[in-house]
Motif scaffolding. Sequence first.
Motif, PDB file in Angstrom:
ATOM      1  N   LEU A 175      -6.851  -3.880 -12.733  1.00 53.38           N
ATOM      2  CA  LEU A 175      -6.453  -2.481 -12.656  1.00 53.38           C
ATOM      3  C   LEU A 175      -5.434  -2.084 -13.724  1.00 53.38           C
ATOM      4  CD1 LEU A 175      -6.186  -2.274  -8.781  1.00 53.38           C
ATOM      5  CD2 LEU A 175      -7.892  -1.140 -10.194  1.00 53.38           C
ATOM      6  N   THR A 231       0.818  -1.220   0.000  1.00 53.99           N
ATOM      7  CA  THR A 231       0.000   0.000   0.000  1.00 53.99           C
ATOM      8  C   THR A 231       0.851   1.268   0.000  1.00 53.99           C
ATOM      9  OG1 THR A 231      -0.216  -0.175   2.416  1.00 53.99           O
ATOM     10  CG2 THR A 231      -2.009  -1.074   1.090  1.00 53.99           C
ATOM     11  N   GLY A 255      -1.641   9.609  -0.815  1.00 52.11           N
ATOM     12  CA  GLY A 255      -2.407   9.721  -2.051  1.00 52.11           C
ATOM     13  C   GLY A 255      -2.238   8.501  -2.927  1.00 52.11           C
ATOM     14  N   PHE A 256      -2.072   7.351  -2.296  1.00 52.63           N
ATOM     15  CA  PHE A 256      -1.876   6.086  -3.002  1.00 52.63           C
ATOM     16  C   PHE A 256      -3.125   5.735  -3.790  1.00 52.63           C
ATOM     17  CE2 PHE A 256      -1.338   1.382  -3.091  1.00 52.63           C
ATOM     18  CZ  PHE A 256      -0.014   1.312  -3.504  1.00 52.63           C
ATOM     19  N   THR A 257      -2.956   5.426  -5.081  1.00 46.70           N
ATOM     20  CA  THR A 257      -4.104   5.210  -5.969  1.00 46.70           C
ATOM     21  C   THR A 257      -4.302   3.740  -6.300  1.00 46.70           C
ATOM     22  OG1 THR A 257      -2.799   5.408  -7.990  1.00 46.70           O
ATOM     23  CG2 THR A 257      -3.646   7.462  -7.024  1.00 46.70           C
ATOM     24  N   ALA A 258      -5.436   3.452  -6.940  1.00 44.77           N
ATOM     25  CA  ALA A 258      -5.708   2.081  -7.383  1.00 44.77           C
ATOM     26  C   ALA A 258      -4.658   1.626  -8.385  1.00 44.77           C
ATOM     27  CB  ALA A 258      -7.102   1.997  -8.001  1.00 44.77           C
ATOM     28  N   GLU A 259      -4.174   2.546  -9.228  1.00 46.09           N
ATOM     29  CA  GLU A 259      -3.142   2.180 -10.200  1.00 46.09           C
ATOM     30  C   GLU A 259      -1.834   1.850  -9.494  1.00 46.09           C
ATOM     31  OE1 GLU A 259      -1.126   3.840 -14.344  1.00 46.09           O
ATOM     32  OE2 GLU A 259      -2.680   4.988 -13.314  1.00 46.09           O
ATOM     33  N   ASP A 260      -1.499   2.611  -8.440  1.00 43.25           N
ATOM     34  CA  ASP A 260      -0.312   2.299  -7.640  1.00 43.25           C
ATOM     35  C   ASP A 260      -0.443   0.900  -7.049  1.00 43.25           C
ATOM     36  OD1 ASP A 260       0.829   4.841  -8.057  1.00 43.25           O
ATOM     37  OD2 ASP A 260      -0.307   5.683  -6.380  1.00 43.25           O
ATOM     38  N   GLU A 276      -3.719   6.807   2.618  1.00 45.94           N
ATOM     39  CA  GLU A 276      -4.482   8.017   2.324  1.00 45.94           C
ATOM     40  C   GLU A 276      -3.586   9.250   2.332  1.00 45.94           C
ATOM     41  OE1 GLU A 276      -7.588   7.907   5.242  1.00 45.94           O
ATOM     42  OE2 GLU A 276      -8.884   6.656   3.997  1.00 45.94           O
TER      43      GLU A 276
END
Length: 307
Positions: free
Chosen positions: A181, A53, A162-167, A159
Amino acid sequence: MEAEAVAALAERITDDFDRACELLLATSGRVIVTGMGKSGHIARKIAATFASTGTPAHFVHPGEASHGDMGMITANDAIIALSNSGNVPEVITLLPMFKRLGVPLISMTGNPNSTLGLASDAHLNTGVATEACPLDLAPTSSTTTALVMGDALAIALLEARGFTAEDFAFSHPGGTLGKKLLLKVGDVMHSGERIPQVSSDTPLAQALLEISNKGLGMTTVIDRDGQLAGIFTDGDLRRAIDLQVDINQTKIATLMTRGPKTAKPGMLAAEALRIMEENKITSLVVIDDGRVVGVIHLMSLLQAGIA
């Protein structure tokens, strides 16, 4: 008992939790998670959750650390140490080395006044009134609360970064989550000569040959400008049979479905699957600037592990 122990954690998200997050966010190295026995098993999972994460982390066994594995820890790292009692010898032995390195120390214990708790820069209280074990001995409720607290830290950091679904997908390229993804329509669509395609003035009989040859149960219909005019599917064929049309004389343009659902090559394959499911269809025409560049079929998504 475990459910009650977890519920009690809500009141312990205090300034120490904020402090722990700040220390971890400021870490330029990795988060080292350590623990002995059952706490060690929980520590391994917490380290894995951090790593997936956006917070680089790994587990170091405290016993092995005393015999060389301290070399895995640098002055740029941060430590999360787990021990229900806060006094487990294998972890306490490492405290002088942690202080010498000058690394921030976050502890999760059931005793804030323990040796580990008092030595920490931030202490997270994961103590329980009683273990779920009928003997009140086997680590059960205490390991559950430690795991939940570790998850809370990981998600707070996720959070904050700013960790994203793509990350997330880049950390899970081999699994189903990663495929959903990362995999794009352009990666799995039928393209080039594999696209079933006829012109709008093609007789139905010839269009049926194209459908049969390409094996997708449909064909795209292209107008004189090379743009998508519509599609002809198995459903359209059934309606044509009901009308008893002459398959050699009837043009496909009079029978096709206009304004079909389409996709873009850069669309996620999972999004294409959602469109198919919502509209109860098995294929989508892939267009780019109005021109047909491919067809994505439900079977292709199944084979790619998306559906």
